[in-house]
Design a protein around this motif. Structure first.
Motif, PDB file in Angstrom:
ATOM      1  N   UNK A  58     -26.057 -21.053  70.049  1.00 18.60           N
ATOM      2  CA  UNK A  58     -25.557 -19.685  70.166  1.00 18.60           C
ATOM      3  C   UNK A  58     -26.141 -19.040  71.416  1.00 18.60           C
ATOM      4  N   UNK A  59     -25.462 -18.039  71.974  1.00 16.90           N
ATOM      5  CA  UNK A  59     -26.027 -17.400  73.169  1.00 16.90           C
ATOM      6  C   UNK A  59     -27.305 -16.619  72.878  1.00 16.90           C
ATOM      7  N   UNK A  60     -27.566 -16.335  71.608  1.00 18.85           N
ATOM      8  CA  UNK A  60     -28.786 -15.606  71.256  1.00 18.85           C
ATOM      9  C   UNK A  60     -29.937 -16.533  70.908  1.00 18.85           C
ATOM     10  N   UNK A  61     -29.763 -17.851  71.027  1.00 23.57           N
ATOM     11  CA  UNK A  61     -30.815 -18.813  70.713  1.00 23.57           C
ATOM     12  C   UNK A  61     -31.825 -18.867  71.859  1.00 23.57           C
ATOM     13  N   UNK A  74     -29.332  -9.641  72.922  1.00 21.04           N
ATOM     14  CA  UNK A  74     -28.266  -8.849  73.536  1.00 21.04           C
ATOM     15  C   UNK A  74     -27.351  -9.665  74.443  1.00 21.04           C
ATOM     16  N   UNK A  75     -27.563 -10.963  74.532  1.00 23.06           N
ATOM     17  CA  UNK A  75     -26.720 -11.789  75.387  1.00 23.06           C
ATOM     18  C   UNK A  75     -25.359 -12.032  74.750  1.00 23.06           C
ATOM     19  N   UNK A  76     -24.332 -12.151  75.591  1.00 19.67           N
ATOM     20  CA  UNK A  76     -22.991 -12.442  75.121  1.00 19.67           C
ATOM     21  C   UNK A  76     -22.584 -13.807  75.643  1.00 19.67           C
ATOM     22  N   UNK A  77     -21.634 -14.407  74.971  1.00 20.64           N
ATOM     23  CA  UNK A  77     -21.161 -15.723  75.374  1.00 20.64           C
ATOM     24  C   UNK A  77     -20.324 -15.596  76.635  1.00 20.64           C
ATOM     25  N   UNK A  78     -20.574 -16.472  77.622  1.00 21.41           N
ATOM     26  CA  UNK A  78     -19.899 -16.379  78.898  1.00 21.41           C
ATOM     27  C   UNK A  78     -18.896 -17.496  79.139  1.00 21.41           C
TER      28      UNK A  78
END
Length: 82
Positions: A58-61, A74-78
């Motif tokens: 996941x982008x939050x890992x 707070x990161x989003x998938x790009x």
């Protein structure tokens, strides 16, 4: 071998801290290498069931040991899902 080391340590007690610090360094380096081998997302031990495990993160890992100034929650998938 252990008897010889014990005999040398009893006759030269100034060598005791040397053995303690070298033993601690060996333990710390071995534990860091084990952490890299088991927890790093770039390492793949199971090629049959999950050949590319880094695609499922996941982008939050948080995979870095120490991240300066990055809030992973707070990161989003790009990119797209493969």
């Amino acid at each position: 071998m252990i008897g010889t080391v014990r005999k040398q340590l009893s006759s030269h007690p100034a060598l005791i801290p040397l053995f303690i610090f070298i033993g601690g360094g060996v333990v710390m380096s071995a534990s860091y290498l084990a952490r890299l081998a088991l927890r790093n997302p770039d390492v793949c031990w199971d090629r049959k069931n999950n050949p590319e495990p880094w695609n499922k993160l996941a982008p939050t890992y948080q995979y870095k040991f120490y991240a300066v100034g990055i809030d992973y929650s707070k990161l989003k998938k790009e990119g797209p899902d493969f």
